[in-house]
Design an enzyme around this catalytic site. Structure first.
Site, mmCIF file in Angstrom:
data_model
loop_
_atom_site.group_PDB
_atom_site.id
_atom_site.type_symbol
_atom_site.label_atom_id
_atom_site.label_comp_id
_atom_site.label_asym_id
_atom_site.label_seq_id
_atom_site.Cartn_x
_atom_site.Cartn_y
_atom_site.Cartn_z
ATOM 1 N N ASP A 49 41.069 22.538 -0.030
ATOM 2 C CA ASP A 49 41.902 21.428 -0.491
ATOM 3 C C ASP A 49 41.333 20.124 0.061
ATOM 4 O O ASP A 49 40.394 20.128 0.860
ATOM 5 C CB ASP A 49 43.364 21.635 -0.098
ATOM 6 C CG ASP A 49 43.571 21.749 1.397
ATOM 7 O OD1 ASP A 49 42.648 21.421 2.167
ATOM 8 O OD2 ASP A 49 44.665 22.170 1.811
ATOM 9 N N SER A 50 41.879 19.019 -0.354
ATOM 10 C CA SER A 50 41.292 17.732 -0.009
ATOM 11 C C SER A 50 41.678 17.229 1.371
ATOM 12 O O SER A 50 41.067 16.303 1.902
ATOM 13 C CB SER A 50 41.719 16.683 -1.040
ATOM 14 O OG SER A 50 43.112 16.413 -0.915
ATOM 15 N N GLY A 51 42.723 17.832 1.957
ATOM 16 C CA GLY A 51 43.282 17.306 3.193
ATOM 17 C C GLY A 51 44.401 16.326 2.954
ATOM 18 O O GLY A 51 45.108 15.938 3.879
ATOM 19 N N GLY A 52 44.586 15.928 1.703
ATOM 20 C CA GLY A 52 45.598 14.926 1.382
ATOM 21 C C GLY A 52 47.009 15.347 1.756
ATOM 22 O O GLY A 52 47.764 14.573 2.348
ATOM 23 N N PHE A 53 47.377 16.584 1.432
ATOM 24 C CA PHE A 53 48.739 17.037 1.719
ATOM 25 C C PHE A 53 49.010 17.009 3.215
ATOM 26 O O PHE A 53 50.073 16.575 3.658
ATOM 27 C CB PHE A 53 48.955 18.446 1.174
ATOM 28 C CG PHE A 53 50.305 19.010 1.512
ATOM 29 C CD1 PHE A 53 51.436 18.593 0.825
ATOM 30 C CD2 PHE A 53 50.459 19.928 2.540
ATOM 31 C CE1 PHE A 53 52.696 19.091 1.150
ATOM 32 C CE2 PHE A 53 51.700 20.438 2.870
ATOM 33 C CZ PHE A 53 52.823 20.020 2.169
ATOM 34 N N ASP B 171 43.979 12.845 -2.847
ATOM 35 C CA ASP B 171 45.099 12.234 -3.554
ATOM 36 C C ASP B 171 46.244 12.003 -2.586
ATOM 37 O O ASP B 171 46.202 12.455 -1.438
ATOM 38 C CB ASP B 171 45.576 13.152 -4.683
ATOM 39 C CG ASP B 171 46.158 14.456 -4.143
ATOM 40 O OD1 ASP B 171 45.636 14.968 -3.125
ATOM 41 O OD2 ASP B 171 47.139 14.962 -4.708
ATOM 42 N N GLN C 143 48.997 13.879 -10.458
ATOM 43 C CA GLN C 143 50.217 13.476 -9.769
ATOM 44 C C GLN C 143 51.129 12.747 -10.766
ATOM 45 O O GLN C 143 50.851 12.708 -11.954
ATOM 46 C CB GLN C 143 49.877 12.594 -8.569
ATOM 47 C CG GLN C 143 49.206 13.324 -7.422
ATOM 48 C CD GLN C 143 50.150 14.248 -6.663
ATOM 49 O OE1 GLN C 143 51.364 14.249 -6.866
ATOM 50 N NE2 GLN C 143 49.583 15.070 -5.783
ATOM 51 N N GLY D 269 51.859 17.780 -6.116
ATOM 52 C CA GLY D 269 53.186 17.206 -5.904
ATOM 53 C C GLY D 269 54.319 18.132 -6.292
ATOM 54 O O GLY D 269 55.435 17.670 -6.553
ATOM 55 N N ASP E 179 48.076 29.196 -4.927
ATOM 56 C CA ASP E 179 47.851 29.541 -3.524
ATOM 57 C C ASP E 179 49.130 29.308 -2.733
ATOM 58 O O ASP E 179 49.976 28.498 -3.126
ATOM 59 C CB ASP E 179 46.729 28.693 -2.915
ATOM 60 C CG ASP E 179 47.238 27.311 -2.495
ATOM 61 O OD1 ASP E 179 47.666 27.159 -1.325
ATOM 62 O OD2 ASP E 179 47.249 26.391 -3.336
ATOM 63 N N CYS F 165 53.376 50.945 -4.286
ATOM 64 C CA CYS F 165 52.300 50.099 -3.751
ATOM 65 C C CYS F 165 51.134 50.951 -3.267
ATOM 66 O O CYS F 165 51.333 52.031 -2.688
ATOM 67 C CB CYS F 165 52.831 49.241 -2.608
ATOM 68 S SG CYS F 165 51.599 48.092 -1.936
ATOM 69 N N CYS G 297 48.743 49.749 -1.100
ATOM 70 C CA CYS G 297 48.118 49.099 0.059
ATOM 71 C C CYS G 297 48.011 50.061 1.243
ATOM 72 O O CYS G 297 48.691 51.089 1.311
ATOM 73 C CB CYS G 297 48.880 47.841 0.459
ATOM 74 S SG CYS G 297 50.379 48.119 1.440
ATOM 75 N N CYS H 112 51.442 50.809 3.006
ATOM 76 C CA CYS H 112 52.347 51.733 2.312
ATOM 77 C C CYS H 112 51.808 53.153 2.282
ATOM 78 O O CYS H 112 52.575 54.120 2.242
ATOM 79 C CB CYS H 112 52.618 51.235 0.890
ATOM 80 S SG CYS H 112 53.672 49.767 0.843
ATOM 81 N N HIS I 33 50.499 44.219 3.288
ATOM 82 C CA HIS I 33 51.345 44.588 2.158
ATOM 83 C C HIS I 33 51.673 43.379 1.278
ATOM 84 O O HIS I 33 51.532 43.444 0.052
ATOM 85 C CB HIS I 33 52.642 45.228 2.635
ATOM 86 C CG HIS I 33 53.629 45.402 1.513
ATOM 87 N ND1 HIS I 33 53.547 46.439 0.607
ATOM 88 C CD2 HIS I 33 54.669 44.620 1.100
ATOM 89 C CE1 HIS I 33 54.508 46.307 -0.299
ATOM 90 N NE2 HIS I 33 55.202 45.215 -0.018
#
Length: 374
Positions: free
Chosen positions: A94-98, A148, A190, A217, A267, A305, A307, A310, A336
């Site tokens: 990610d950009s680091g903006g958040f 952003d 945005q 956003g 994500d 499941c 995994c 499980c 899981h």
């Protein structure tokens, strides 16, 4: 970018949900897909080998946090993120903006960028579109994001318009600064919950011809109907042949609803965060493993499941581990939950190809109710 493209293979006839293959220089993966989050070059409690075994195609790492520690120069000297963390598949940063807007204190936004304080030690730092791109290029991600401003919700139209226009200008600056040929760059739409601003932002970013587009956003505290509105306002102005990505979404209703509106990538830290608190996603709904009723339950979490957790461990044992605050319990629950969401995406892709996505979505949501309750 060379060797990066989305190949749409099928679109569900009722909903418009998309199934396709995203081709990257480091391999191909199917969409729609969920990306586990490895904030500090590590998906909490899980190894890269475990992530590969459970079908993870791509992971997300965080530009801001890796810039803070261990430092971008350390990662670059190690040969990039892939070698640093022993991960061979694609990585998105990610950009680091958040993080700049959510974690940093005393931030000052100007046309040039954002001045803020390191959330760990208070040091003064500065991020600009050019800074963010330079860091992501050094990290060596396969997909980088434009810098952003993540607009808070709710916000006035006047502020949203001013911020969105600046985000568009920042996107152009980042695109101009981006030189890494084998790295895709996504623009971020945005505009808060204002349709005309979302339209303006999307159309201006499309003119710049990014490799893909994110819808930013969202999932920051707004009601569910507002989330879906913001996705719809954005998607209708994005090209069919480029990937669409909603950031920070991991609850089942938001994932499935996003897919039905034509989103390809998601994500979230949610599956591992839930696991550390003893909560599990299962095919019959949520499970709080701390509950007393599981003390003598010697059955697996989810009989449907596949995994490692499980296949090998019971609810009673898992409850014991979590109640005792054993790290192994958090690892097993994380295995899981991450596998559950990856498998959910596998089932969604199959339903899309068979033109029964709407039925699949409704049947799944009936089992879970309001996933935001997680």
């Amino acid at each position: 970018m060379k060797n990066f493209c989305l190949e749409i293979k099928h679109i569900d006839k009722k909903t418009g949900a998309r199934y396709g293959i995203l081709h990257t220089s480091r391999g191909d993966f199917e969409v729609p897909m969920f990306m586990p989050v490895g904030t500090l070059a590590s998906v909490k409690t899980l190894s890269p080998e475990e992530l590969r075994d459970m079908g993870t195609g791509i992971i997300l790492a965080n530009t801001y946090h890796l810039f803070i520690r261990p430092g971008v120069d350390v990662v670059e000297k190690a040969g990039g993120l892939h070698k640093f963390m022993n991960w061979e598949n694609p990585i998105l940063t990610d950009s680091g903006g958040f993080q700049v807007f959510s974690l940093a204190k005393n931030r000052k936004i100007t046309e040039e960028g954002v001045e803020f304080r390191n959330h760990l030690n208070g040091d003064k730092l500065f991020f600009s579109p050019e800074t963010s791109i330079a860091i992501q290029e050094k990290l060596g991600a396969d997909i980088a994001m434009s810098f952003d401003e993540c607009i808070s919700w709710p916000v006035s139209y006047e502020y949203a318009k001013k911020s969105t226009e600046r985000t568009i200008r920042w996107a152009k600056r980042g695109l101009d600064a981006h030189k890494k040929e084998n790295q895709a760059l996504f623009g971020i739409v945005q505009g808060s919950d204002y349709e005309d601003l979302r339209k303006m932002c999307a159309q201006e970013l499309v003119k710049m011809d990014f490799s893909g587009y994110s819808i930013g956003g969202t999932s920051i505290g707004e009601p569910k109907e507002k989330y879906f509105e913001m996705v719809e306002y954005s998607v209708k102005y994005l090209p069919e042949d480029k990937p669409r990505y909603v950031m920070g979404v991991g609850s089942i209703d938001y994932l499935l609803g996003g897919i039905s509106r034509g989103v390809d990538m998601f994500d979230s830290v949610l599956p591992t965060r839930l696991a550390r608190h003893g909560t599990l996603m299962t095919s019959t709904g949520r499970v709080n493993i701390r509950n007393e009723k599981y003390k003598f339950d010697f059955t697996p979490i989810d009989s449907n499941c596949d995994c490692y957790c499980c296949k090998n461990y019971t609810k009673a044992y898992l409850r014991h581990l979590i109640i005792s605050d054993e790290i192994f319990g958090k690892r097993l629950l994380s295995i899981h939950n991450v596998r559950f969401l990856i498998r959910l995406m596998e089932e969604a892709r199959k339903a899309i190809q068979e033109d029964r996505y709407e039925e699949f979505m409704q049947e799944t949501l009936l089992k879970f109710g309001d996933e935001r309750g997680f």
